[in-house]
Design a protein around this motif. Structure first.
Motif, PDB file in Angstrom:
ATOM      1  N   GLN A   1      -4.662  -1.357   0.753  1.00 17.44           N
ATOM      2  CA  GLN A   1      -3.616  -1.445  -0.259  1.00 17.44           C
ATOM      3  C   GLN A   1      -4.090  -0.917  -1.618  1.00 17.44           C
ATOM      4  OE1 GLN A   1      -4.435  -3.972   1.852  1.00 17.44           O
ATOM      5  NE2 GLN A   1      -2.614  -3.933   3.141  1.00 17.44           N
ATOM      6  N   ILE A   2      -5.353  -1.173  -1.986  1.00 18.77           N
ATOM      7  CA  ILE A   2      -5.839  -0.690  -3.289  1.00 18.77           C
ATOM      8  C   ILE A   2      -5.967   0.833  -3.276  1.00 18.77           C
ATOM      9  CG2 ILE A   2      -8.369  -0.855  -3.052  1.00 18.77           C
ATOM     10  CD1 ILE A   2      -7.046  -2.458  -6.020  1.00 18.77           C
ATOM     11  N   VAL A   3      -6.406   1.378  -2.137  1.00 13.69           N
ATOM     12  CA  VAL A   3      -6.521   2.837  -2.020  1.00 13.69           C
ATOM     13  C   VAL A   3      -5.129   3.475  -2.030  1.00 13.69           C
ATOM     14  CG1 VAL A   3      -7.253   4.713  -0.473  1.00 13.69           C
ATOM     15  CG2 VAL A   3      -8.775   2.765  -0.876  1.00 13.69           C
ATOM     16  N   ASN A   4      -4.179   2.872  -1.307  1.00 17.89           N
ATOM     17  CA  ASN A   4      -2.802   3.388  -1.307  1.00 17.89           C
ATOM     18  C   ASN A   4      -2.185   3.336  -2.697  1.00 17.89           C
ATOM     19  OD1 ASN A   4      -2.958   3.899   1.425  1.00 17.89           O
ATOM     20  ND2 ASN A   4      -1.823   2.068   2.026  1.00 17.89           N
ATOM     21  N   LEU A   5      -2.434   2.242  -3.427  1.00 19.15           N
ATOM     22  CA  LEU A   5      -1.919   2.121  -4.789  1.00 19.15           C
ATOM     23  C   LEU A   5      -2.513   3.214  -5.677  1.00 19.15           C
ATOM     24  CD1 LEU A   5      -0.276   0.701  -6.982  1.00 19.15           C
ATOM     25  CD2 LEU A   5      -2.210  -0.881  -7.273  1.00 19.15           C
ATOM     26  N   SER A   6      -3.798   3.467  -5.542  1.00 19.30           N
ATOM     27  CA  SER A   6      -4.442   4.520  -6.329  1.00 19.30           C
ATOM     28  C   SER A   6      -3.809   5.882  -6.045  1.00 19.30           C
ATOM     29  CB  SER A   6      -5.943   4.555  -6.027  1.00 19.30           C
ATOM     30  OG  SER A   6      -6.576   5.580  -6.760  1.00 19.30           O
ATOM     31  N   GLU A   7      -3.546   6.149  -4.781  1.00 22.14           N
ATOM     32  CA  GLU A   7      -2.899   7.419  -4.404  1.00 22.14           C
ATOM     33  C   GLU A   7      -1.488   7.505  -4.991  1.00 22.14           C
ATOM     34  OE1 GLU A   7      -3.225   7.436  -0.138  1.00 22.14           O
ATOM     35  OE2 GLU A   7      -5.386   7.882  -0.207  1.00 22.14           O
TER      36      GLU A   7
END
Length: 185
Positions: free
Chosen positions: A135-141
């Protein structure tokens, strides 16, 4: 029941004191601030610095808050790490991301205003949480795709994305992106 209050931890309650003060009545007031509020660990949207009135632009700040254009920095932590790591370690990760985002954008007009002498004691941060690494990586993207400047903090040498922080933005500009996330509690 008495307790010790340190002016270092609660400067708004003790603006002119240096040694700790012993208080025995929790319904007491200090500088017209209820003691319970001074001791509260969760002040919701109230910052202790908002109680001081020595800032020349208090009226301007109130107007900014009413217009929704207050500058805010969003910090997003991972819930799985909050549950598994010592609290201090997770807070440190958020601090790393926050400082890095501000330093990386130190010449940005919003960052300069956020860190200006007249605003330094009334910074606004919103700390949110996501479930885990995906979720944190998706949010960053998603933030990258939307052109929202931020720092995804990756702890080294483990190479673990632990949290992210945006540069300061007017709240009305970025609040919708974070609307579905939960406040970190």
């Amino acid at each position: 029941m008495s307790c010790m209050l340190s002016p270092c931890r609660f400067p708004a309650c003790f603006p002119s004191l240096t040694p700790p003060v012993r208080i025995s009545n929790r319904s007491a007031k200090i500088n017209n601030i209820p003691l319970a509020l001074c001791l509260s660990s969760r002040l919701s949207s109230i910052s202790m610095s908002q109680f001081t009135s020595d800032s020349p632009n208090d009226d301007t700040k109130a107007d900014d808050d009413n217009n929704g254009d207050v500058l805010v920095q969003y910090v997003v932590l991972r819930r799985d790490l909050i549950d598994a790591w010592p609290l201090g370690s997770v807070v440190t990760q958020g601090c790393h991301a926050s400082v890095s985002a501000i330093w990386s954008h130190k010449d940005d007009p919003h960052t300069l205003q956020y860190c200006s002498p007249q605003n330094i004691n009334s910074m606004h941060k919103v700390t949110l949480e996501v479930k885990g690494e995906t979720q944190i990586v998706n949010l960053s993207e998603k933030l990258n795709a939307g052109g929202i400047a931020h720092k995804l903090w990756i702890e080294q040498p483990e190479n673990i994305p632990t949290c992210l922080a945006t540069k300061p933005y007017p709240k009305s500009t970025v609040s919708l992106v974070f609307k579905k996330l939960k406040l970190c509690k």
